[in-house]
Design a protein around this motif. Structure first.
Motif, PDB file in Angstrom:
ATOM      1  N   ALA A 238      37.406  86.802  29.527  1.00  0.00           N
ATOM      2  CA  ALA A 238      37.447  86.171  30.752  1.00  0.00           C
ATOM      3  C   ALA A 238      37.381  84.792  30.488  1.00  0.00           C
ATOM      4  N   ASP A 239      37.885  83.905  31.313  1.00  0.00           N
ATOM      5  CA  ASP A 239      37.831  82.648  31.078  1.00  0.00           C
ATOM      6  C   ASP A 239      36.358  82.143  31.918  1.00  0.00           C
ATOM      7  N   PHE A 240      36.013  82.641  32.978  1.00  0.00           N
ATOM      8  CA  PHE A 240      34.656  82.385  33.725  1.00  0.00           C
ATOM      9  C   PHE A 240      34.012  83.586  34.238  1.00  0.00           C
ATOM     10  N   LEU A 241      32.710  83.767  34.309  1.00  0.00           N
ATOM     11  CA  LEU A 241      32.165  84.872  34.702  1.00  0.00           C
ATOM     12  C   LEU A 241      31.342  84.779  35.612  1.00  0.00           C
ATOM     13  N   MET A 242      31.496  85.639  36.977  1.00  0.00           N
ATOM     14  CA  MET A 242      30.711  85.523  38.242  1.00  0.00           C
ATOM     15  C   MET A 242      29.944  86.860  38.238  1.00  0.00           C
ATOM     16  N   PHE A 243      28.657  86.790  38.508  1.00  0.00           N
ATOM     17  CA  PHE A 243      27.673  87.768  38.184  1.00  0.00           C
ATOM     18  C   PHE A 243      26.657  87.736  39.503  1.00  0.00           C
ATOM     19  N   THR A 244      26.337  88.985  39.944  1.00  0.00           N
ATOM     20  CA  THR A 244      25.306  89.095  41.147  1.00  0.00           C
ATOM     21  C   THR A 244      24.684  90.399  40.565  1.00  0.00           C
ATOM     22  N   GLY A 245      23.338  90.211  40.461  1.00  0.00           N
ATOM     23  CA  GLY A 245      22.414  91.399  40.218  1.00  0.00           C
ATOM     24  C   GLY A 245      20.998  90.809  39.822  1.00  0.00           C
ATOM     25  N   SER A 246      20.338  91.498  38.949  1.00  0.00           N
ATOM     26  CA  SER A 246      19.037  91.342  38.493  1.00  0.00           C
ATOM     27  C   SER A 246      18.998  89.962  37.846  1.00  0.00           C
ATOM     28  N   SER A 247      17.915  89.413  37.753  1.00  0.00           N
ATOM     29  CA  SER A 247      17.462  88.080  37.028  1.00  0.00           C
ATOM     30  C   SER A 247      17.435  88.583  35.539  1.00  0.00           C
ATOM     31  N   GLU A 248      17.117  89.558  35.054  1.00  0.00           N
ATOM     32  CA  GLU A 248      17.060  90.104  33.721  1.00  0.00           C
ATOM     33  C   GLU A 248      18.129  90.360  33.144  1.00  0.00           C
ATOM     34  N   THR A 249      19.296  91.192  33.883  1.00  0.00           N
ATOM     35  CA  THR A 249      20.417  91.207  33.654  1.00  0.00           C
ATOM     36  C   THR A 249      21.275  89.787  33.494  1.00  0.00           C
ATOM     37  N   GLY A 250      21.098  89.093  34.450  1.00  0.00           N
ATOM     38  CA  GLY A 250      21.648  87.926  34.329  1.00  0.00           C
ATOM     39  C   GLY A 250      21.490  87.121  33.296  1.00  0.00           C
ATOM     40  N   LYS A 251      20.249  87.025  32.508  1.00  0.00           N
ATOM     41  CA  LYS A 251      20.046  86.283  31.628  1.00  0.00           C
ATOM     42  C   LYS A 251      20.728  86.730  30.444  1.00  0.00           C
ATOM     43  N   VAL A 252      21.015  87.975  30.243  1.00  0.00           N
ATOM     44  CA  VAL A 252      21.622  88.691  29.208  1.00  0.00           C
ATOM     45  C   VAL A 252      23.270  88.302  29.324  1.00  0.00           C
ATOM     46  N   VAL A 253      23.603  88.286  30.689  1.00  0.00           N
ATOM     47  CA  VAL A 253      25.125  87.933  30.812  1.00  0.00           C
ATOM     48  C   VAL A 253      25.249  86.544  30.486  1.00  0.00           C
ATOM     49  N   ALA A 254      24.514  85.558  30.928  1.00  0.00           N
ATOM     50  CA  ALA A 254      24.402  84.138  30.713  1.00  0.00           C
ATOM     51  C   ALA A 254      24.493  83.754  29.308  1.00  0.00           C
ATOM     52  N   GLN A 255      23.682  84.497  28.416  1.00  0.00           N
ATOM     53  CA  GLN A 255      23.708  84.285  26.809  1.00  0.00           C
ATOM     54  C   GLN A 255      25.116  84.710  26.285  1.00  0.00           C
ATOM     55  N   GLN A 256      25.602  85.807  26.717  1.00  0.00           N
ATOM     56  CA  GLN A 256      26.792  86.144  26.195  1.00  0.00           C
ATOM     57  C   GLN A 256      27.907  85.289  26.800  1.00  0.00           C
ATOM     58  N   CYS A 257      27.848  84.781  27.982  1.00  0.00           N
ATOM     59  CA  CYS A 257      28.901  83.791  28.232  1.00  0.00           C
ATOM     60  C   CYS A 257      28.739  82.543  27.433  1.00  0.00           C
ATOM     61  N   ALA A 258      27.415  82.000  27.134  1.00  0.00           N
ATOM     62  CA  ALA A 258      27.330  80.799  26.203  1.00  0.00           C
ATOM     63  C   ALA A 258      27.708  80.868  24.750  1.00  0.00           C
ATOM     64  N   GLU A 259      27.636  82.044  24.387  1.00  0.00           N
ATOM     65  CA  GLU A 259      28.399  82.181  23.035  1.00  0.00           C
ATOM     66  C   GLU A 259      29.949  81.934  23.036  1.00  0.00           C
ATOM     67  N   ARG A 260      30.473  82.164  24.203  1.00  0.00           N
ATOM     68  CA  ARG A 260      32.042  81.612  24.335  1.00  0.00           C
ATOM     69  C   ARG A 260      32.222  80.503  24.786  1.00  0.00           C
ATOM     70  N   LEU A 261      31.247  79.969  25.308  1.00  0.00           N
ATOM     71  CA  LEU A 261      31.277  78.696  26.051  1.00  0.00           C
ATOM     72  C   LEU A 261      32.214  78.573  27.074  1.00  0.00           C
TER      73      LEU A 261
END
Length: 526
Positions: A238-261
């Motif tokens: 994807a080119d952008f990611l929208m996530f709704t869920g727990s803070s713990e999972t959200g931090k993991v998802v954010a890190q994965q998005c950051a790796e792809r900028l």
């Protein structure tokens, strides 16, 4: 004890059972996947009955979905905005026309009450109506001040991101599946949605309605299956990611998005606080707090789990609040006279029970509730009020995400604000006061604050941004932020007559003196 009818019955007077759509069997064909995939069953938390089965997609299926969505997006971005708006308008009408079918399915998948299911439908319809009306204003090109007034024409354009990945949870299977997709689609993007495995059919029905409304076939796609397997694949494409869920999972998802900028927006957890000040209308505060704490059985990221009450009104508020909570009617089925439904599954029931039992064992007092209700269904739990909660109890700081609230006495407004802010969450808050609500609300570290309301006032204000501070999220949904986040800002500046720089025949020294003089003059202007 919470008010109910006799064990094994519900307050529903109609006698009609929930009915999933008769043609539900065809919805899994809307899933993007290859042939021969295993299937995953979805069971209703109300009674354990089978809702249906969907394919278990693979990372390769996700890649294929993104690829075909990207091809469709290129054509969609060239479609005039008025035609995109027309699709959303027809979808809005279909939501209201198919309301009974949608409500039955939402209830069957999630276990919530009819009223709470209707709140989902209303929110999805409001979102569609709002962005259909405002998308042109938010997306139109905007003139900006140029480098040299009169010589530089500078315009800001909004370019769609491309393919927006959406990961939605089980607690609001309709609104969280489509309320983020609608602005993304209007902005010219494609969407690939991964709904929670507990509630895939509501998302699939929404996709069917969007296609019936005229959305191109490949523009919005759904993949079903295991989140830890499909999530990284979706982020990778994807080119952008929208996530709704727990803070713990959200931090993991954010890190994965950051790796792809790539951009990331997340609405995450909350341990939301209600403040009842000395000048509050206690009857209204008690009714509003009951709604704010126990809507959707407390499975709402913006619901209230802490209440801080001024000592001058503590006893009166607690008595009135307890009376309100004990009047909540539990049950299952399509009856409109049911106030609170079931929890969504065993994991939620275990978490709620563990939080209450830990608090009870460490000295907290259960004012009302505090027990499961297997006579009503496998995952029912009574709305519960605790007092005497202290910092070593799990329920004091961790999100319960269930029908449990702790009530605390405070000396004054300053103590209430300090305790409300003493959390790594900062999603939503509520203040009950006749005169000081906004003043106190401005001091709270929360993305939304409701004065004399639990959560609905801010959530339903679609023209204003909604999201969290601290560990409660990144980015915003609703308002202009809710659609502009799905775009890239592009600036095009056109220069005429003379270039930005020394004109022909002027020395660099002369040019810099002129620019310095202009900058000095600009600095003196108000």
């Amino acid at each position: 004890m919470t008010s109910t009818t006799e064990p094994g019955t519900t307050p529903a007077a109609t006698g009609r059972k929930l009915a999933v759509p008769a043609d539900l069997y065809h919805l899994p064909v809307l899933v993007t996947c290859g042939p021969g995939r295993a299937t995953q069953a979805s069971h209703s938390p109300v009674d354990g009955s089978l809702v249906g089965a969907v394919p278990v997609c693979t990372p390769d299926d996700v890649a294929a979905a993104v690829e075909s969505a990207r091809a469709a997006q290129r054509e969609w971005a060239a479609v005039p905005l008025r035609e995109r708006r027309a699709v959303v308008g027809r979808f809005h009408a279909l939501l209201l026309q198919r309301d009974a079918e949608i409500l039955d399915l939402v209830q069957a998948e999630s276990g919530k009450s009819r009223l709470n299911a209707f709140e989902e439908l209303a929110d999805a319809a409001l979102t569609a109506a709002y962005y259909r009306r405002t998308a042109g204003r938010f997306l139109r090109p905007a003139r900006r001040t140029g480098a040299a007034p009169g010589l530089t024409r500078t315009v800001e354009y909004r370019i769609p991101k491309g393919v927006v990945g959406i990961i939605s949870p089980w607690n609001y299977p309709l609104t969280l599946a489509v309320s983020d997709a609608i602005p993304a689609l209007l902005a010219g993007n494609a969407c690939v949605l991964k709904p929670d495995s507990q509630t895939p059919f509501t998302a699939l029905l929404a996709l069917e309605l969007l296609r019936e409304a005229g959305l191109p076939q490949d523009l919005f796609q759904i993949v079903t299956g295991d989140g830890p397997s499909l999530g990284p694949a979706l982020i990778n494409g994807a080119d952008f990611l929208m996530f709704t869920g727990s803070s713990e999972t959200g931090k993991v998802v954010a890190q994965q998005c950051a790796e792809r900028l790539i951009g990331f927006s997340g609405e995450l957890g909350g341990k939301n606080a209600t403040l009842v000040l000395a000048d509050a209308d206690l009857d209204k505060a008690a009714r509003g707090a009951a709604q704010g704490c126990f809507s959707n059985s407390g499975q709402l990221c913006i619901s209230m789990e802490r209440i801080y009450v001024h000592r001058a009104v503590f006893d009166d508020f607690l008595a009135t609040f307890t009376e309100q909570v004990e009047g909540i009617r539990l049950g299952a089925g399509p009856g409109w006279d049911i106030d609170m439904g079931s929890l969504t599954g065993q994991r939620q029931l275990d978490r709620v029970s563990a939080h209450v039992e830990d608090a009870r064992a460490k000295g907290a007092r259960v004012i009302t509730g505090g027990r499961p209700r297997p006579d009503l269904g496998p995952f029912f739990y009574e709305p519960t009020i605790l007092t005497g909660v202290t910092g070593e109890m799990v329920v004091a700081r961790e999100e319960t995400f269930g029908p449990v609230v702790a009530v605390y006495q405070v000396e004054d407004n300053d103590e209430a604000v300090a305790l409300a802010n003493d959390s790594h969450y900062g999603l939503n808050a509520s203040v009950w006061s006749a005169r000081h609500g906004r003043e106190v609300g401005r001091r709270l570290l929360a993305g939304t604050v409701n004065v004399n309301d639990g959560y609905s006032a801010a959530w339903a204000s679609h023209d204003a941004p909604m999201g969290g501070m601290k560990d409660s999220g990144v980015g915003r949904r609703h308002g202009k932020e809710g659609i502009l986040k799905y775009t890239e800002a592009q600036t095009i500046a056109s220069q005429r007559l003379v270039p930005v720089g020394p004109p022909p025949g002027m020395t660099n020294v002369r040019y810099t003196r002129l620019v310095k003089g202009a900058l000095t003059l600009m600095g003196r202007l108000r």
